[in-house]
Scaffold this motif. Structure first.
Motif, PDB file in Angstrom:
ATOM      1  N   THR A   7       0.834  -1.198   0.000  1.00 18.73           N
ATOM      2  CA  THR A   7       0.000   0.000   0.000  1.00 18.73           C
ATOM      3  C   THR A   7       0.871   1.251   0.000  1.00 18.73           C
ATOM      4  O   THR A   7       0.604   2.202  -0.742  1.00 18.73           O
ATOM      5  CB  THR A   7      -0.930   0.002   1.229  1.00 18.73           C
ATOM      6  OG1 THR A   7      -1.733  -1.172   1.199  1.00 18.73           O
ATOM      7  CG2 THR A   7      -1.825   1.225   1.239  1.00 18.73           C
ATOM      8  N   LYS A   8       1.926   1.252   0.800  1.00 18.67           N
ATOM      9  CA  LYS A   8       2.836   2.401   0.841  1.00 18.67           C
ATOM     10  C   LYS A   8       3.520   2.604  -0.511  1.00 18.67           C
ATOM     11  O   LYS A   8       3.673   3.743  -0.971  1.00 18.67           O
ATOM     12  CB  LYS A   8       3.884   2.222   1.936  1.00 18.67           C
ATOM     13  CG  LYS A   8       3.345   2.447   3.328  1.00 18.67           C
ATOM     14  CD  LYS A   8       4.449   2.304   4.363  1.00 18.67           C
ATOM     15  CE  LYS A   8       3.943   2.541   5.762  1.00 18.67           C
ATOM     16  NZ  LYS A   8       5.020   2.439   6.770  1.00 18.67           N
ATOM     17  N   GLN A   9       3.928   1.503  -1.144  1.00 19.79           N
ATOM     18  CA  GLN A   9       4.573   1.603  -2.461  1.00 19.79           C
ATOM     19  C   GLN A   9       3.619   2.214  -3.485  1.00 19.79           C
ATOM     20  O   GLN A   9       4.012   3.067  -4.279  1.00 19.79           O
ATOM     21  CB  GLN A   9       5.046   0.233  -2.930  1.00 19.79           C
ATOM     22  CG  GLN A   9       6.259  -0.277  -2.199  1.00 19.79           C
ATOM     23  CD  GLN A   9       6.642  -1.683  -2.636  1.00 19.79           C
ATOM     24  OE1 GLN A   9       5.791  -2.471  -3.031  1.00 19.79           O
ATOM     25  NE2 GLN A   9       7.928  -1.982  -2.556  1.00 19.79           N
ATOM     26  N   LYS A  10       2.376   1.777  -3.482  1.00 23.19           N
ATOM     27  CA  LYS A  10       1.380   2.325  -4.407  1.00 23.19           C
ATOM     28  C   LYS A  10       1.146   3.804  -4.121  1.00 23.19           C
ATOM     29  O   LYS A  10       0.992   4.611  -5.047  1.00 23.19           O
ATOM     30  CB  LYS A  10       0.063   1.553  -4.307  1.00 23.19           C
ATOM     31  CG  LYS A  10       0.126   0.185  -4.938  1.00 23.19           C
ATOM     32  CD  LYS A  10      -1.226  -0.499  -4.861  1.00 23.19           C
ATOM     33  CE  LYS A  10      -1.179  -1.848  -5.556  1.00 23.19           C
ATOM     34  NZ  LYS A  10      -2.484  -2.525  -5.525  1.00 23.19           N
ATOM     35  N   LEU A  11       1.139   4.160  -2.874  1.00 23.35           N
ATOM     36  CA  LEU A  11       0.940   5.549  -2.501  1.00 23.35           C
ATOM     37  C   LEU A  11       2.099   6.421  -2.994  1.00 23.35           C
ATOM     38  O   LEU A  11       1.885   7.519  -3.515  1.00 23.35           O
ATOM     39  CB  LEU A  11       0.783   5.667  -0.984  1.00 23.35           C
ATOM     40  CG  LEU A  11       0.415   7.024  -0.415  1.00 23.35           C
ATOM     41  CD1 LEU A  11      -0.843   7.581  -1.046  1.00 23.35           C
ATOM     42  CD2 LEU A  11       0.259   6.937   1.095  1.00 23.35           C
ATOM     43  N   VAL A  12       3.312   5.945  -2.863  1.00 18.70           N
ATOM     44  CA  VAL A  12       4.482   6.686  -3.347  1.00 18.70           C
ATOM     45  C   VAL A  12       4.377   6.899  -4.856  1.00 18.70           C
ATOM     46  O   VAL A  12       4.638   7.998  -5.363  1.00 18.70           O
ATOM     47  CB  VAL A  12       5.789   5.948  -2.976  1.00 18.70           C
ATOM     48  CG1 VAL A  12       6.970   6.542  -3.724  1.00 18.70           C
ATOM     49  CG2 VAL A  12       6.022   6.000  -1.479  1.00 18.70           C
ATOM     50  N   ILE A  13       3.972   5.878  -5.580  1.00 21.57           N
ATOM     51  CA  ILE A  13       3.817   5.999  -7.041  1.00 21.57           C
ATOM     52  C   ILE A  13       2.764   7.051  -7.375  1.00 21.57           C
ATOM     53  O   ILE A  13       2.960   7.889  -8.260  1.00 21.57           O
ATOM     54  CB  ILE A  13       3.458   4.623  -7.663  1.00 21.57           C
ATOM     55  CG1 ILE A  13       4.657   3.683  -7.551  1.00 21.57           C
ATOM     56  CG2 ILE A  13       3.030   4.779  -9.121  1.00 21.57           C
ATOM     57  CD1 ILE A  13       4.344   2.234  -7.874  1.00 21.57           C
ATOM     58  N   GLU A  14       1.654   7.028  -6.656  1.00 19.54           N
ATOM     59  CA  GLU A  14       0.599   8.017  -6.875  1.00 19.54           C
ATOM     60  C   GLU A  14       1.097   9.429  -6.561  1.00 19.54           C
ATOM     61  O   GLU A  14       0.806  10.372  -7.292  1.00 19.54           O
ATOM     62  CB  GLU A  14      -0.636   7.695  -6.018  1.00 19.54           C
ATOM     63  CG  GLU A  14      -1.351   6.428  -6.405  1.00 19.54           C
ATOM     64  CD  GLU A  14      -2.068   6.532  -7.745  1.00 19.54           C
ATOM     65  OE1 GLU A  14      -2.503   7.646  -8.123  1.00 19.54           O
ATOM     66  OE2 GLU A  14      -2.182   5.503  -8.416  1.00 19.54           O
TER      67      GLU A  14
END
Length: 81
Positions: A7-14
């Motif tokens: 979830t954190k990785q996806k948030l960073v990408i966003e």
């Protein structure tokens, strides 16, 4: 269910795709969330029952119901009619 790391990785990408102004807005929101969390933690550890006789607001209630305050309060608040 996704794990927290994913979830954190996806948030960073966003976040990397946001324009600068939105990143600044997001930073403000994160600061608000941290402030809110700190306040909730402090509040939950500080909650106590306030007895009516110890309530400072209740002690002064009715104070302005006696002259000279009660006779002029309307004029003071709203002006002379």
């Amino acid at each position: 269910m996704e794990d927290l790391h994913t979830t954190k990785q996806k948030l960073v990408i966003e976040i990397e795709q946001l324009p600068n102004i939105s990143i600044m807005e997001l930073q403000n929101f994160v600061q608000y969330l941290k402030f809110k969390q700190a306040g909730m933690t402090a509040l939950s550890s500080d909650i106590r029952e306030l007895r009516p006789e110890d309530d400072p607001i209740l002690r002064v209630c009715g104070f302005i119901d006696v002259p000279p305050f009660s006779e002029t309060i309307d004029d003071t608040l709203y002006g002379a009619l």
